[in-house]
Design a protein around this motif. Structure first.
Motif, PDB file in Angstrom:
ATOM      1  N   LEU A  11      18.557 -30.238  39.175  1.00 22.81           N
ATOM      2  CA  LEU A  11      19.497 -29.214  39.015  1.00 22.81           C
ATOM      3  C   LEU A  11      21.194 -29.630  40.200  1.00 22.81           C
ATOM      4  CD1 LEU A  11      19.724 -26.528  39.437  1.00 22.81           C
ATOM      5  CD2 LEU A  11      18.509 -25.305  41.017  1.00 22.81           C
ATOM      6  N   ILE A  69      12.209 -16.909  42.883  1.00 22.69           N
ATOM      7  CA  ILE A  69      13.378 -17.237  42.024  1.00 22.69           C
ATOM      8  C   ILE A  69      13.466 -15.953  41.358  1.00 22.69           C
ATOM      9  CG2 ILE A  69      14.681 -18.195  39.856  1.00 22.69           C
ATOM     10  CD1 ILE A  69      14.875 -20.419  41.923  1.00 22.69           C
ATOM     11  N   HIS A 111       9.038 -26.479  29.418  1.00 24.68           N
ATOM     12  CA  HIS A 111      10.294 -26.762  29.798  1.00 24.68           C
ATOM     13  C   HIS A 111      10.774 -25.426  30.312  1.00 24.68           C
ATOM     14  CE1 HIS A 111      14.808 -28.039  30.578  1.00 24.68           C
ATOM     15  NE2 HIS A 111      13.503 -28.535  31.686  1.00 24.68           N
ATOM     16  N   CYS A 112       9.401 -24.040  30.504  1.00 25.08           N
ATOM     17  CA  CYS A 112       9.692 -23.070  29.762  1.00 25.08           C
ATOM     18  C   CYS A 112      10.945 -22.468  31.289  1.00 25.08           C
ATOM     19  CB  CYS A 112       9.459 -22.125  29.461  1.00 25.08           C
ATOM     20  SG  CYS A 112       8.392 -22.133  28.154  1.00 25.08           S
ATOM     21  N   TRP A 113      10.355 -22.657  32.519  1.00 22.53           N
ATOM     22  CA  TRP A 113      10.570 -22.221  34.375  1.00 22.53           C
ATOM     23  C   TRP A 113      12.945 -22.838  33.792  1.00 22.53           C
ATOM     24  CZ3 TRP A 113       6.323 -22.334  37.293  1.00 22.53           C
ATOM     25  CH2 TRP A 113       5.479 -21.401  37.699  1.00 22.53           C
ATOM     26  N   THR A 119      14.109 -22.088  25.348  1.00 24.80           N
ATOM     27  CA  THR A 119      13.048 -21.625  25.590  1.00 24.80           C
ATOM     28  C   THR A 119      11.613 -22.242  25.255  1.00 24.80           C
ATOM     29  OG1 THR A 119      12.258 -19.397  25.267  1.00 24.80           O
ATOM     30  CG2 THR A 119      12.438 -19.598  27.876  1.00 24.80           C
ATOM     31  N   VAL A 148      22.211 -15.332  43.933  1.00 25.36           N
ATOM     32  CA  VAL A 148      21.520 -16.851  43.391  1.00 25.36           C
ATOM     33  C   VAL A 148      21.475 -17.713  43.922  1.00 25.36           C
ATOM     34  CG1 VAL A 148      21.461 -17.964  41.022  1.00 25.36           C
ATOM     35  CG2 VAL A 148      21.228 -15.103  41.285  1.00 25.36           C
ATOM     36  N   LEU A 173      24.903 -19.359  35.762  1.00 23.67           N
ATOM     37  CA  LEU A 173      26.099 -18.214  35.343  1.00 23.67           C
ATOM     38  C   LEU A 173      26.426 -18.235  36.611  1.00 23.67           C
ATOM     39  CD1 LEU A 173      26.315 -16.375  33.277  1.00 23.67           C
ATOM     40  CD2 LEU A 173      24.763 -14.893  34.135  1.00 23.67           C
ATOM     41  N   LEU A 177      15.516 -11.235  34.795  1.00 21.10           N
ATOM     42  CA  LEU A 177      16.672 -11.088  34.408  1.00 21.10           C
ATOM     43  C   LEU A 177      17.220  -9.647  33.975  1.00 21.10           C
ATOM     44  CD1 LEU A 177      16.638 -14.037  32.068  1.00 21.10           C
ATOM     45  CD2 LEU A 177      18.050 -13.724  34.196  1.00 21.10           C
ATOM     46  N   VAL A 220      14.702 -20.943  31.492  1.00 19.92           N
ATOM     47  CA  VAL A 220      16.203 -19.478  31.949  1.00 19.92           C
ATOM     48  C   VAL A 220      15.822 -19.358  33.909  1.00 19.92           C
ATOM     49  CG1 VAL A 220      14.426 -17.378  32.390  1.00 19.92           C
ATOM     50  CG2 VAL A 220      13.862 -18.632  30.909  1.00 19.92           C
ATOM     51  N   ALA A 221      15.645 -20.327  34.438  1.00 20.18           N
ATOM     52  CA  ALA A 221      16.176 -19.932  35.972  1.00 20.18           C
ATOM     53  C   ALA A 221      17.611 -20.879  36.274  1.00 20.18           C
ATOM     54  CB  ALA A 221      15.256 -20.121  36.884  1.00 20.18           C
ATOM     55  N   PHE A 222      17.104 -21.953  35.081  1.00 24.00           N
ATOM     56  CA  PHE A 222      18.832 -22.602  36.047  1.00 24.00           C
ATOM     57  C   PHE A 222      19.545 -22.129  35.049  1.00 24.00           C
ATOM     58  CE2 PHE A 222      16.427 -27.466  36.224  1.00 24.00           C
ATOM     59  CZ  PHE A 222      16.477 -26.866  37.853  1.00 24.00           C
ATOM     60  N   ILE A 266       8.564 -20.458  41.404  1.00 26.25           N
ATOM     61  CA  ILE A 266       9.682 -19.136  40.436  1.00 26.25           C
ATOM     62  C   ILE A 266       9.601 -18.330  41.536  1.00 26.25           C
ATOM     63  CG2 ILE A 266       6.727 -19.378  39.739  1.00 26.25           C
ATOM     64  CD1 ILE A 266       9.758 -19.228  37.325  1.00 26.25           C
ATOM     65  N   TRP A 276      18.638  -8.193  36.803  1.00 22.52           N
ATOM     66  CA  TRP A 276      20.285  -8.614  37.661  1.00 22.52           C
ATOM     67  C   TRP A 276      21.199  -8.409  36.516  1.00 22.52           C
ATOM     68  CZ3 TRP A 276      24.027 -12.196  36.145  1.00 22.52           C
ATOM     69  CH2 TRP A 276      24.674 -13.451  37.321  1.00 22.52           C
ATOM     70  N   ILE A 277      20.781  -8.142  35.196  1.00 23.74           N
ATOM     71  CA  ILE A 277      21.971  -7.383  34.613  1.00 23.74           C
ATOM     72  C   ILE A 277      22.785  -6.769  35.149  1.00 23.74           C
ATOM     73  CG2 ILE A 277      22.430  -7.362  32.446  1.00 23.74           C
ATOM     74  CD1 ILE A 277      20.046  -9.519  31.677  1.00 23.74           C
ATOM     75  N   TYR A 326       1.198 -20.238  33.605  1.00 27.35           N
ATOM     76  CA  TYR A 326       2.669 -20.612  33.127  1.00 27.35           C
ATOM     77  C   TYR A 326       3.670 -19.173  33.291  1.00 27.35           C
ATOM     78  CZ  TYR A 326       5.974 -23.911  31.860  1.00 27.35           C
ATOM     79  OH  TYR A 326       7.637 -24.404  31.625  1.00 27.35           O
ATOM     80  N   LEU A 332       6.726 -16.783  33.346  1.00 27.74           N
ATOM     81  CA  LEU A 332       7.756 -16.366  32.444  1.00 27.74           C
ATOM     82  C   LEU A 332       8.285 -14.627  32.022  1.00 27.74           C
ATOM     83  CD1 LEU A 332       9.879 -18.843  31.529  1.00 27.74           C
ATOM     84  CD2 LEU A 332       7.950 -18.625  29.385  1.00 27.74           C
ATOM     85  N   TYR A 351      18.177 -20.432  45.057  1.00 28.72           N
ATOM     86  CA  TYR A 351      17.538 -22.053  45.191  1.00 28.72           C
ATOM     87  C   TYR A 351      18.116 -22.300  45.956  1.00 28.72           C
ATOM     88  CZ  TYR A 351      17.983 -20.013  39.896  1.00 28.72           C
ATOM     89  OH  TYR A 351      17.249 -20.315  38.766  1.00 28.72           O
ATOM     90  N   ALA A 389      22.974 -13.976  30.333  1.00 24.68           N
ATOM     91  CA  ALA A 389      21.669 -14.252  31.511  1.00 24.68           C
ATOM     92  C   ALA A 389      20.157 -14.395  30.302  1.00 24.68           C
ATOM     93  CB  ALA A 389      21.480 -13.508  32.598  1.00 24.68           C
ATOM     94  N   LEU A 390      20.419 -13.197  29.707  1.00 27.32           N
ATOM     95  CA  LEU A 390      19.147 -13.036  28.902  1.00 27.32           C
ATOM     96  C   LEU A 390      19.139 -13.519  28.007  1.00 27.32           C
ATOM     97  CD1 LEU A 390      16.448 -11.440  29.648  1.00 27.32           C
ATOM     98  CD2 LEU A 390      17.354  -9.901  27.700  1.00 27.32           C
ATOM     99  N   PHE A 408      16.763 -17.930  27.683  1.00 27.86           N
ATOM    100  CA  PHE A 408      15.380 -17.820  26.450  1.00 27.86           C
ATOM    101  C   PHE A 408      15.682 -18.142  25.504  1.00 27.86           C
ATOM    102  CE2 PHE A 408      14.236 -14.711  29.917  1.00 27.86           C
ATOM    103  CZ  PHE A 408      12.923 -14.734  29.674  1.00 27.86           C
ATOM    104  N   MET A 457      10.209 -13.347  34.975  1.00 33.78           N
ATOM    105  CA  MET A 457      11.132 -13.592  34.609  1.00 33.78           C
ATOM    106  C   MET A 457      12.151 -12.706  33.716  1.00 33.78           C
ATOM    107  SD  MET A 457      12.205 -15.941  36.306  1.00 33.78           S
ATOM    108  CE  MET A 457      13.761 -16.942  36.199  1.00 33.78           C
ATOM    109  N   LEU A 505      20.226 -19.190  34.461  1.00 34.62           N
ATOM    110  CA  LEU A 505      21.385 -18.456  35.525  1.00 34.62           C
ATOM    111  C   LEU A 505      21.397 -18.594  36.762  1.00 34.62           C
ATOM    112  CD1 LEU A 505      20.888 -14.608  36.664  1.00 34.62           C
ATOM    113  CD2 LEU A 505      18.707 -15.635  37.630  1.00 34.62           C
ATOM    114  N   PHE A 506      20.820 -18.986  37.167  1.00 36.55           N
ATOM    115  CA  PHE A 506      21.606 -19.842  38.427  1.00 36.55           C
ATOM    116  C   PHE A 506      23.398 -20.866  37.340  1.00 36.55           C
ATOM    117  CE2 PHE A 506      23.146 -24.470  40.868  1.00 36.55           C
ATOM    118  CZ  PHE A 506      22.929 -24.017  42.266  1.00 36.55           C
TER     119      PHE A 506
END
Lengths: 423, 427
Positions: free
Chosen positions: A136, B271, A72-74, A67, B250, A84, B215, A77-79, B268, B218-219, B204, B208, B254, A59-60, A64, B211, A81-82
């Motif tokens: 997605l 999320i 294209h950072c968001w 990134t 999750v 996973l 995470l 990271v978020a996709f 975001i 979540w973990i 932005y 991040l 989404y 996940a982490l 990351f 996030m 997690l999804f």
């Protein structure tokens, strides 16, 4: 102007995902139950530790790691997690159905979840090759196919080729890397100019990617030893991975400085190549008896990883279409982070196993080598074949893929709170 | 600010030292055997418990801290004041919980008390989310002291008098913290900020950073819900249930986010927060004997409700009820916490005949009731204008309380410029 407006996935994404989740409810309802056999507390806590380390990696770390692109950072990271969360649920069910002891109900325990998490990591690795070019919905579809393909591959390798759990799981790097690259090959290439502008890495995203790298680096020994049951092998795996990682980090930094004309260090190389040692150590980690061998392997892994990055970049810049292979656009360098070091690990494993066979039984060596080569090539072939299938299907217009001008842009997928002019 | 805050902080710390000197002793082999009912902790397992303690600690300091860094100019305060609250709160929590459960003149602390102390600070961190950006550090110190006292009282009531089950503390921590925070935010409502404050927005990279917090939470959430469970089967059930609940949450979060935003885009904020609702909702019934699909369904419902809350309920609270909830803690902790309480009632009614649904309902009611009353009182105390509150235009602004490097301001105004400047020299 037409292509500037993104096609909406509203009618497509939520129904798909919700249906999938409802199907998962039903399958869980009919076929699963918790494992109630009580285990020793010490053993249980050991498993839980290992399990958490794997989740941190997935996940982490992998989230990351990807990134480094400026815009294209968001999504990365978020996709991540999804994918996973979805991948683990699917893998758990598939593993249960494909296991030879399955009858009516599968029992779920921490070990099986841990295995499912490691297995679902394959999706995250492959996604690194195509992130930014798909939406997605496409990723969900890819998850379903890849999880199925990888579980089947493991099952076949285990049942018909007698590969044990650890080894067949550790082929994950090779499988996932070539799967991802093949899919990426089938997708349309980004425009050279627009792509370059958004593709460029910037300082603070690079730092975020470093966060992922560090977490991966710290927890990689747990990843490699996660599925080993014998304490002695487990210990060896942890030590070997640790030394290989240390050496590959040193190698990566020095080589990166060496190949730059002014001796500067390239952050992108660091993100990926410091991990090469851990990836290469994946399969053979339990076979190596002395640290020097692990260190040599880490050194070679660092070399080929940096070399791969450099040569691949040159191929892309100078002779675009000499080989078909240069058409591949690998967003986050999956090939040289996971693919090449994974191959190195596979080959090392074959050599080490051949050396272990007693010299009196020379005829056995040939057979041993042949089987091991067979497994390795089988994994690659499966990866490429299913990658081709997925890539072909993902090209359909039906998924409403982002248009080429919108590649590597978070604005395609995310609601922005205000008109973020310079993000 | 110059004198109030240092004096208050030092004074509180001196008080803590005095209290520790008066009441607290370490657990040793000897005093464990003397203790009348020492079934729960045994020194052999304290090493094992330390693993769980570490996980909860990561969640409190890194998880909650970074989760709140989404504001453009309030990152230092989010992480920094979070740190301050947690460090003070865990000392105070140790004392209050120890005194409530004390048998003799002194009480003994071990790893388990440390875990419980971390839990008690969590409530304050949740409430901090509701008032984020609108309070001063001194106010937060006051709130920490008052809220932990109220929390410990409620926990005693739920655990010892109602004998309700709340292993991962959906009700006593999450619902309590959220409604306490909302009540405080309601009293402290600033009508000057009725329209959206210009600094209450994210950029932005601040999103991040948030996030990272998501995470981490979540973990480690499975550890949070299972930390104080009985070792063995119960504990492993709590871990597995929470994990599945989070995974399902999750996926539905989404889907729901994409369904509700324009053009099917994701948001975001949803999320960052709604993906955790599954862990909150699972808190109360994590250790009960429920089948796997139950946790999947519970997680999915929590994810959907949480996103719906962000989309519809938060605007309604702000405009109609005059409660401004900066982080949306009501959607992440409040609603899923209540769902967790209700789910436990359902689970007990369905599967476990030995426990009483009425007591479970009473626990839920008392958590929310005490939280709201306590929050209102705390809010009134915080409203006294001697705590160095920021003025309306200084809300959501780090530079009031922190030494901020000048370049940061320049950067966030012209991020495009900066990246060009920094990339130029290479060419």
């Amino acid at each position: 102007m037409g292509s500037k407006y993104q096609r909406s996935v509203r009618g497509c994404l939520p129904p798909w995902i919700l249906t999938l989740e409802v199907i998962l409810f039903l399958v869980f309802f009919f076929f699963t139950s918790y494992d109630t056999s009580s285990k020793a507390q010490k053993e249980f806590l050991g498993t839980y530790q290992g399990f958490q380390d794997v989740v941190i990696i997935a996940a982490l770390g992998l989230g990351f790691l990807n990134t480094s692109l400026r815009r294209h950072c968001w999504s990365s990271v978020a996709f991540n997690l999804f994918l996973l969360a979805l991948g683990v649920q699917l893998t758990l069910l598939l593993d249960g159905f494909l296991s030879p002891t399955f009858s009516r109900k599968m029992s779920i325990n921490l070990t099986s979840i841990q295995r499912a998490t490691v297995s679902a990591t394959s999706v995250l690795i492959s996604a690194g090759a195509i992130l930014g070019k798909v939406n997605l919905v496409q990723l969900v579809f890819m998850t379903v196919i890849e999880v199925t393909a990888f579980s089947t591959t493991r099952m076949v390798a285990k049942r018909f080729l007698n590969v044990d759990n650890h080894v067949n799981m550790m082929y994950i790097h090779v499988f996932a890397a070539y799967f991802g690259l093949t899919v990426s090959c089938c997708l349309p290439r980004p425009l050279p100019t627009r792509g370059k502008e958004k593709d460029q890495t910037a300082t603070s995203p690079s730092l975020f990617a470093m966060l992922g790298t560090l977490f991966l680096w710290m927890f990689w020994p747990s990843f490699n030893s996660a599925l080993l049951d014998i304490p002695d092998e487990r210990k060896k795996a942890i030590f070997n991975t640790y030394y290989a990682l240390a050496v590959s980090a040193v190698t990566a930094i020095s080589m990166s400085a060496l190949i730059h004309p002014k001796g500067k260090i390239n952050m992108t190389h660091i993100h990926n190549a410091v991990l090469a040692g851990g990836v290469a150590m994946g399969i053979p980690c339990y076979l190596i008896h002395s640290p020097w061998l692990a260190m040599v392997l880490g050194f070679i892994a660092g070399l080929i990883s940096i070399g791969g990055a450099k040569i691949l970049l040159m191929c892309l810049q100078h002779k675009p279409d000499v080989f078909g292979i240069c058409n591949i656009y690998d967003t986050y360098g999956v090939h040289y982070t996971f693919g090449l070091p994974g191959l190195l690990g596979g080959i090392t494993d074959i050599v080490l196993k051949a050396l272990q066979v007693k010299w009196t039984e020379v005829s056995m060596i040939g057979y041993q080598i042949l089987t091991d080569l067979g497994v390795l090539s089988f994994v690659i072939v499966m990866g490429v074949a299913f990658g081709l299938l997925t890539g072909f299907l993902l090209n359909l217009n039906w998924w409403k893929p982002p248009s080429v001008t919108n590649y590597f842009n978070d604005q395609t997928f995310w609601k922005f709170p205000h008109l973020a002019a310079g993000y | 600010m110059r004198f109030t805050f240092p004096l208050m902080a030092t004074g509180l710390e001196v008080a803590m030292i005095v209290l520790f000197a008066t009441f607290v002793q370490y657990e040793t082999d000897q005093n464990l055997s003397q203790k009348p009912n020492s079934t729960s902790v045994d020194l052999d397992t304290s090493g094992d418990l330390y693993l769980f303690f570490r996980d909860v600690h990561i969640m409190v300091f890194a998880g909650f801290g970074f989760l709140m860094t989404f504001l453009r100019k309030y990152g230092f305060s989010s992480v920094g004041i979070n740190f301050l609250i947690a460090a003070l709160g865990l000392q105070w929590g140790t004392i209050v919980q120890g005194i409530l459960h004390m048998h003799g003149k002194k009480f003994h602390i071990g790893i388990k008390n440390m875990i419980n102390a971390d839990f008690s600070t969590t409530t304050v961190l949740i409430s901090f989310g509701a008032v984020l950006g609108k309070t001063s550090p001194s106010q937060m110190l006051i709130m920490t002291i008052l809220e932990i006292a109220a929390f410990a009282g409620n926990e005693y009531l739920v655990g010892k008098i109602f004998l309700a089950s709340d292993i991962g503390a959906s009700m006593t921590i999450h619902a309590f913290g959220a409604y306490f925070g909302l009540a405080v935010a309601g009293v402290l409502y600033r009508s000057g900020l009725r329209r959206r404050h210009p600094k209450e927005e994210s950029v932005y990279h601040s999103d991040l950073f948030a996030m990272i917090g998501t995470l981490f939470l979540w973990i480690f959430w499975p550890s949070f819900n299972s930390a104080i469970a009985t070792p063995g089967d119960t504990q492993s059930r709590a871990i597995v249930n929470t994990y599945f609940s989070l995974a399902a949450c999750v996926v539905t979060a989404y889907a729901c986010s994409s369904l509700l935003e324009q053009n099917g885009k994701l948001n975001i904020v949803h999320i960052q927060n709604a993906t955790l609702a599954g862990g909150v909702a699972m808190g109360t019934c994590a250790d009960m004997k429920i089948p796997p699909y139950f946790s999947l369904i519970l997680g999915s419902i929590a994810g959907i409700i949480s996103v719906l809350g962000f989309k519809f309920l938060t605007p309604f609270f702000t405009t109609k009820l005059r409660i401004h909830d900066t982080c949306g803690v009501h959607n992440l902790h409040g609603l899923p916490g209540v769902i967790g309480g209700l789910a436990s009632i359902v689970a007990i009614a369905m599967e476990i005949p030995t426990m009483s649904t009425a007591m479970q309902a009473a626990a839920l009611g008392s958590s929310i009731g005490i939280a709201i009353v306590g929050g209102l009182i705390t809010g009134l105390i915080l409203k006294i204008p001697i705590w160095g509150q920021p003025s309306d235009e200084n809300c959501y602004e780090d530079s009031v309380y922190w030494e901020v490097p000048k370049r940061i301001e320049h950067d966030s105004l012209f991020p495009e410029h900066r990246s060009h400047n920094q990339l130029e020299p290479e060419a």
